[in-house]
Design a protein around this motif. Structure first.
Motif, short mmCIF file in Angstrom:
data_model
loop_
_atom_site.label_atom_id
_atom_site.label_comp_id
_atom_site.label_asym_id
_atom_site.label_seq_id
_atom_site.Cartn_x
_atom_site.Cartn_y
_atom_site.Cartn_z
N ILE A 11 0.84 -1.21 0.00
CA ILE A 11 0.00 0.00 0.00
C ILE A 11 0.87 1.25 0.00
CG2 ILE A 11 -1.72 1.31 1.27
CD1 ILE A 11 -2.94 -1.17 2.26
N ASN A 12 2.01 1.18 0.68
CA ASN A 12 2.90 2.34 0.67
C ASN A 12 3.47 2.56 -0.73
OD1 ASN A 12 2.91 3.48 3.40
ND2 ASN A 12 3.53 1.42 3.97
N MET A 34 8.16 -10.02 -1.82
CA MET A 34 8.13 -9.78 -0.38
C MET A 34 8.06 -11.11 0.39
SD MET A 34 5.54 -7.40 1.81
CE MET A 34 4.08 -8.37 1.56
N HIS A 39 13.15 -7.98 0.07
CA HIS A 39 13.33 -6.63 0.62
C HIS A 39 14.23 -6.63 1.86
CE1 HIS A 39 10.11 -8.57 2.72
NE2 HIS A 39 9.91 -7.56 3.55
N LYS A 40 14.58 -7.82 2.32
CA LYS A 40 15.47 -7.94 3.50
C LYS A 40 16.89 -8.30 3.11
CE LYS A 40 11.98 -7.33 6.40
NZ LYS A 40 11.74 -5.99 6.95
N GLY A 51 14.78 -2.20 5.31
CA GLY A 51 14.16 -3.38 4.70
C GLY A 51 12.67 -3.24 4.49
N GLN A 52 12.23 -2.02 4.16
CA GLN A 52 10.81 -1.79 3.91
C GLN A 52 10.61 -1.10 2.58
OE1 GLN A 52 9.52 0.38 7.45
NE2 GLN A 52 8.48 -1.46 8.15
N MET A 53 9.53 -1.46 1.92
CA MET A 53 9.18 -0.86 0.63
C MET A 53 8.21 0.29 0.85
SD MET A 53 8.47 -4.50 -1.13
CE MET A 53 7.76 -5.12 0.37
N PRO A 54 8.21 1.28 0.00
CA PRO A 54 8.93 1.39 -1.27
C PRO A 54 10.24 2.15 -1.13
CG PRO A 54 7.35 3.16 -1.13
CD PRO A 54 7.23 2.37 0.16
N ASP A 65 10.97 5.24 1.80
CA ASP A 65 9.80 5.66 2.60
C ASP A 65 8.80 6.35 1.66
OD1 ASP A 65 9.06 6.25 5.80
OD2 ASP A 65 8.07 7.50 4.33
N SER A 66 7.54 5.92 1.77
CA SER A 66 6.52 6.44 0.85
C SER A 66 6.41 7.96 0.91
CB SER A 66 5.16 5.80 1.15
OG SER A 66 4.74 6.09 2.47
N HIS A 67 6.48 8.51 2.13
CA HIS A 67 6.28 9.96 2.23
C HIS A 67 7.46 10.73 1.65
CE1 HIS A 67 3.26 8.77 5.47
NE2 HIS A 67 2.71 8.86 4.29
N HIS A 106 -1.41 4.50 9.50
CA HIS A 106 -0.61 3.28 9.35
C HIS A 106 -0.98 2.25 10.42
CE1 HIS A 106 2.93 1.11 7.84
NE2 HIS A 106 3.09 0.71 9.10
N TRP A 110 -3.84 0.80 7.58
CA TRP A 110 -2.78 0.02 6.91
C TRP A 110 -2.67 -1.37 7.54
CZ3 TRP A 110 1.63 -2.49 8.44
CH2 TRP A 110 2.51 -2.90 7.43
N ARG A 118 -1.09 -10.83 5.54
CA ARG A 118 -0.06 -11.60 6.26
C ARG A 118 -0.48 -11.82 7.70
NH1 ARG A 118 5.31 -8.86 6.25
NH2 ARG A 118 4.07 -7.00 6.55
N1 LIG Z 1 7.10 4.28 6.83
C1 LIG Z 1 7.25 3.40 5.72
C2 LIG Z 1 6.55 2.08 5.99
C3 LIG Z 1 6.88 1.08 4.90
C4 LIG Z 1 6.21 -0.26 5.08
O1 LIG Z 1 5.67 -0.61 6.15
N2 LIG Z 1 6.27 -1.02 3.99
C5 LIG Z 1 5.71 -2.36 3.99
C6 LIG Z 1 4.96 -2.62 2.70
S1 LIG Z 1 3.52 -1.57 2.54
C7 LIG Z 1 6.85 -3.36 4.05
O2 LIG Z 1 7.87 -3.17 3.44
N3 LIG Z 1 6.64 -4.42 4.81
C8 LIG Z 1 7.55 -5.51 4.88
C9 LIG Z 1 8.31 -5.56 6.16
O3 LIG Z 1 8.26 -4.60 6.97
O4 LIG Z 1 8.97 -6.58 6.35
C10 LIG Z 1 6.67 4.05 4.45
O5 LIG Z 1 5.77 4.91 4.57
O6 LIG Z 1 7.11 3.71 3.34
#
Ligand SMILES: N[C@@H](CCC(=O)N[C@@H](CS)C(=O)NCC(=O)O)C(=O)O
Length: 203
Positions: A11-12, A34, A39-40, A51-54, A65-67, A106, A110, A118
């Motif tokens: 979603i991000n 994922m 991503h890790k 390790g977080q998308m995008p 970070d999406s923002h 979030h 979210w 998941r």
């Molecule tokens: N603050 C971050 C949060 C990013 C986030 O939570 N991404 C999720 C996907 S929507 C992710 O990568 N989750 C996998 C994980 O944390 O292992 C943003 O706004 O981009």
């Protein structure tokens, strides 16, 4: 060439894809597996050690970070500065809602979607997540009862950011119709030129 590193399911990542579409920017989606943990691992960790998308690349520049991606794209590619105003008051109002999006939105909307996708990774109960959704949507409904857009008198990246997770609530089992002003706002965002759904199709 802009490259967006994300899964389609993120979603991000969806927030960033919406703005890329609205700004009519060409880009390559670098799809990450994922569930396979791509991503890790490197090379993604070099773009975002969290390790977080995008994450986004634009030539030699990259940002995660999406923002941060939304801020970068709006500032760099929207010469009108409507999506992210340059005056102190306008920028602060957008930042205010980006913060709400990173925190309350979030932690509620979210999280609702994340638990559907998941269930093993999200330990919160459905009741707790729904209570968090009720809290933020109640506040947003009162806010939007008096205005069309979250931050200013026109759409900004604050609307795009909050729209991402909140637009996915209904398919995740939370009925947003209970909040009439939020429902009208969701429809307003969907009606914007070049708005796309999470699969990338026009509304
Ligand atoms: N603050 C971050 C949060 C990013 C986030 O939570 N991404 C999720 C996907 S929507 C992710 O990568 N989750 C996998 C994980 O944390 O292992 C943003 O706004 O981009």
């Amino acid at each position: 060439m802009i490259r967006l590193h994300s899964t389609m399911a993120s979603i991000n990542g969806y927030k960033v894809r919406i703005l890329l579409s609205m700004l009519e920017l060409e880009y390559e989606l670098v799809e990450l597996d994922m569930y396979g943990g791509e991503h890790k691992r490197e090379p993604f960790l070099s773009l975002n050690p969290f390790g977080q998308m995008p994450a986004l690349e634009d030539g030699d520049f990259h940002v995660a970070d999406s923002h941060a991606c939304l801020v970068y794209l709006a500032r760099k590619y929207d010469p009108s500065s409507r999506w992210l105003p340059i005056d102190a008051e306008g920028e602060a109002k957008v930042a205010e809602w980006l913060s709400k999006s990173a925190n309350e939105v979030h932690q509620g909307p979210w999280m609702k979607r994340a638990k559907v996708r998941r269930p093993d990774a999200i330990k919160l109960s459905d009741e707790e997540i729904d209570a968090r959704c009720d809290h933020i949507l109640g506040l947003m409904d009162a806010h939007l009862a008096k205005r069309d857009w979250l931050a200013l008198g026109h759409p900004t990246i604050a609307d795009i950011s909050c729209f991402g997770p909140i637009s996915m609530l209904k398919v995740s089992g939370y009925d947003t119709d209970r909040w009439p002003a939020v429902t009208r706002w969701l429809d307003r965002v969907r009606a914007l030129p070049r708005a796309i759904d999470c699969d990338g199709n026009p509304y």
